[in-house]
Scaffold this active site. Sequence first.
Site, PDB file in Angstrom:
ATOM      1  N   HIS A 138       1.374   2.556  -3.713  1.00 38.35           N
ATOM      2  CA  HIS A 138       0.719   2.733  -4.048  1.00 38.35           C
ATOM      3  C   HIS A 138       1.319   4.426  -3.993  1.00 38.35           C
ATOM      4  O   HIS A 138       0.260   5.101  -4.348  1.00 38.35           O
ATOM      5  CB  HIS A 138      -1.004   2.524  -3.401  1.00 38.35           C
ATOM      6  CG  HIS A 138      -1.254   0.942  -4.216  1.00 38.35           C
ATOM      7  ND1 HIS A 138      -1.139   1.322  -5.746  1.00 38.35           N
ATOM      8  CD2 HIS A 138      -2.121   0.017  -3.577  1.00 38.35           C
ATOM      9  CE1 HIS A 138      -1.888   0.074  -6.252  1.00 38.35           C
ATOM     10  NE2 HIS A 138      -2.388  -0.916  -5.003  1.00 38.35           N
ATOM     11  N   HIS A 145       3.470   6.432  -5.604  1.00 34.86           N
ATOM     12  CA  HIS A 145       2.958   6.379  -6.748  1.00 34.86           C
ATOM     13  C   HIS A 145       1.862   7.787  -7.074  1.00 34.86           C
ATOM     14  O   HIS A 145       1.917   8.666  -7.777  1.00 34.86           O
ATOM     15  CB  HIS A 145       2.022   5.244  -7.173  1.00 34.86           C
ATOM     16  CG  HIS A 145       2.052   5.387  -8.935  1.00 34.86           C
ATOM     17  ND1 HIS A 145       0.649   4.290 -10.308  1.00 34.86           N
ATOM     18  CD2 HIS A 145       2.466   5.829 -10.180  1.00 34.86           C
ATOM     19  CE1 HIS A 145       0.904   4.647 -11.129  1.00 34.86           C
ATOM     20  NE2 HIS A 145       2.058   5.568 -10.989  1.00 34.86           N
ATOM     21  N   GLU A 172       0.630  -1.217   0.133  1.00 35.37           N
ATOM     22  CA  GLU A 172      -0.202   0.038   0.108  1.00 35.37           C
ATOM     23  C   GLU A 172       0.922   0.990  -0.428  1.00 35.37           C
ATOM     24  O   GLU A 172       0.238   2.577  -1.201  1.00 35.37           O
ATOM     25  CB  GLU A 172      -0.871  -0.070   1.452  1.00 35.37           C
ATOM     26  CG  GLU A 172      -1.975  -1.175   1.697  1.00 35.37           C
ATOM     27  CD  GLU A 172      -2.395  -0.873   0.029  1.00 35.37           C
ATOM     28  OE1 GLU A 172      -2.898  -0.584  -0.934  1.00 35.37           O
ATOM     29  OE2 GLU A 172      -3.324  -2.669  -0.155  1.00 35.37           O
TER      30      GLU A 172
HETATM   31 ZN   LIG Z   1      -2.882  -2.792  -4.563  1.00 31.22          ZN
END
Ligand SMILES: [Zn+2]
Length: 734
Positions: A525, A528, A522
Amino acid sequence: MTGKLRSLLYLTLAVALLGALPACSERAESPAAADVTPVSGPADDTVAAVATDGNPFFEEWDTPYGIPPFDRIRDEHYKPAFDRAIEELRAEIAAIRDDPEPPTFENTIEALQLAGGSLNRVSDTFSNITNTDTNDVLKELEVEINPILTREMDAIYLDEKIFARVNAVYEQLDGLGLDEQARRLVELTHLDFVRQGAALDTAGRERMKEINARLSELSTVFGQNLLEETNGFELVVKDEKDLAGLPDNMIGSAKAKAESKGIEDGWLFGLDRGTFEGFMTFAANRELRKQMYEGYRARGGQGGARDNRDEISEIALLRSEAAQLLGYENHAAYQLETRMAKTPATAQDFLLEVWKPGLKRADEELAEMQAIVQSEGHDFLIEGHDWWYYAEKLRQQKYALNETELKPYFELGNVRQGAFYVAKRLFGVTFEPLTGVPVWNPVVKAYKVTGSEGEFLGVYMTDDYARDSKRGGAWMSTYRSTSNIRGDNIRPIVTNNLNLAVPADGEPTLLSYDQVETVFHEFGHALHGLMTQVRYPRFSGTAGSPRDFVEFPSQFMEHYATEPEVLAIYARHFGTGEVIPQELVSKVRSASTHNQGFKTTEYIAASLLDLKWHELTPKQAAAVEDVVKFEDEVMAAYGKPAIIETRYRSPYFAHIFAGGYSAGYYAYLWSEILDADGFTAFKKTGDIFDPELAQRLKKNVYEAGASQDADVLYRQFRGQEPTIEPLLQIRGLN
Ligand SMILES: [Zn+2]
């Protein structure tokens, strides 16, 4: 590294146009009522008067970093805020549509990106809160608001005049002298409209609206049914002997949970995934494991008001009808068009390439576990509810590694510091705790995030613990998306959500190794989302990336969790501070391919099931009489062994029926080609933080969002096409 069940919350429909409109319409937690009345008209005076009265959504937020003033937002503020924001959106859209000037990039395409700012603000907050701290009032409001949002989006995408303007800009594209990002925005905006049905005739557009409205309701009902089914199951243990095998922290949590429900003399186990897996792995009582297993698998398919089977049939039918209306063979073909895989056949062929070695390995695992049963003097054959338990025994036997020995080294706060360390080493990104900022729940922690040049990147907020008001799983989402259209440089507010069991009073939060990987996942992410440097919300980080690429930045981070250099930073005994012994590290690493036959099989089974549901034509979908029978036939055709249950059976497959993963569950494994190949490239340099490679990764992946096609971005980072061998290697399947 495995195909994890973690999801990424966002909605493709609205994001396509408005950039950040969050999870409300696609993601679907909510609506129940089949309200087909038109959207209520402009907010009347009474509503407006109530609305402005101390409603934080009607003010500028002077909070630190513009974090929503959670302490002041009350349930009753949302509805008037939505009403007014929708009015604003309509006015913005009308101004674009009725502009007397000829269509230009600025007055049409860019203006569409800028529209909906107020709506984003309220719905970003609302959709996050309904996922983490819902209640009956908010659930009811979701039921009301999600179809309204769906209709508002349709009103834009299916508006003839707006599409004519978008189309006019698109047709002059070559003569406009736009730079690469602006050019791509025109192309994708045009494609978004076409894919929503803008180019259809009047009757077709009307039918699309009906279908979208109904799908929004159905997926909301699916999600709400599932939450209730999950919460409705309680395994109460009264006899201490029945706790045999369970780790102390699980027992402590179960005790606390029982007490919170007024059960004085017992332990309560629910069906959240963490509790389920822990119980299946450690509980020695075979009969109780069976009860948990059956309870888990029965959800959503056991009759009564919360049965999801009718919803599934109707969803499959409507998705297929919509796809054919748009000229695609089925929903899977429609979905895959904009993904890396491009076609369902490509995705399926890829899955089968891994499926076969996975099945073979699972067979070998089963034989090894059966031998343990015999050696313990039993004569039963291993069944579905035995797999986790004997897999753990086998792991201890083969690798002398047991979870309870590891856990003291994986304290949550330390693990997160490990993830921060990786971000610093790779990208120069740093995290600094923020105190005194508004949070939506007392357990939430906030951080200020800074880039390598000292620039402010955004705010990162973590919400780690399970509670009844929170949906299951682990996910990343945003309270505010990034945007830099006219030099305003709006930076994101990103959250990571986990569902860890709350430790007993005064106890640390200790993680299993799998949970450690989830934290890193996580976090990937989140990076990102936080590092993204694009001008338009349409391309920002996770929100704009294709589903089968978006798991690459997250799964890539998981590889770092087992690297000795990183373990030395975070894997410290919670009591003594001692770094995890090298011997344990070696065990963790050599055990990393353990049980991969099972994990690969249960995951790919669900991925194939997902594709098959969405390859149905309307006629075929209408002919499905029994959802479970359909599923069993699909699985039998692929040769799935009965002993390994599909990761998610259809009635609780929220990713595809209540989330945004329809015809997309394969995406985790597809992305794994990239993360395995990409991480292997680092390993080959001899430096897992190789500066040159890290710089290319930063520029082409974490900062790039969806500003170019995913395959182009990957090649620019890697310097070559990815290959599948590293994936098979890492899973131990070659
Ligand atoms: Zn994911």
